[in-house]
Motif scaffolding. Structure first.
Motif, short mmCIF file in Angstrom:
data_model
loop_
_atom_site.label_atom_id
_atom_site.label_comp_id
_atom_site.label_asym_id
_atom_site.label_seq_id
_atom_site.Cartn_x
_atom_site.Cartn_y
_atom_site.Cartn_z
N ALA A 167 0.84 -1.20 0.00
CA ALA A 167 0.00 0.00 0.00
C ALA A 167 0.88 1.25 0.00
N SER A 168 0.48 2.23 -0.81
CA SER A 168 1.19 3.49 -0.82
C SER A 168 0.20 4.58 -1.22
N MET A 169 0.57 5.80 -0.91
CA MET A 169 -0.29 6.92 -1.25
C MET A 169 0.55 8.01 -1.87
N ALA A 170 0.05 8.60 -2.93
CA ALA A 170 0.76 9.67 -3.61
C ALA A 170 -0.09 10.93 -3.59
N VAL A 171 0.57 12.07 -3.49
CA VAL A 171 -0.11 13.36 -3.49
C VAL A 171 0.49 14.19 -4.61
#
Length: 52
Positions: free
Chosen positions: A38-42
């Motif tokens: 899981a990862s999140m990018a902005v």
């Protein structure tokens, strides 16, 4: 005169709400195996061209 039965639409929305409630959150402690994946990018969104 027109009559509309929205009962089936309501049932469909209720089913979707229940599916969302049962889904695990990305940061749920019970989901340790997928934590590495899981990862999140902005990012910032900018218009392709300037406005006048």
């Amino acid at each position: 005169m027109v009559t509309m039965d929205l009962q089936e639409n309501l049932r469909g929305i209720e089913r979707q709400i229940e599916q969302v409630r049962q889904a695990l959150a990305p940061d749920d402690p019970g989901d340790e195996d997928d934590a590495a994946e899981a990862s999140m990018a902005v990012t910032w969104l900018a218009p392709a061209r300037r406005y006048r």
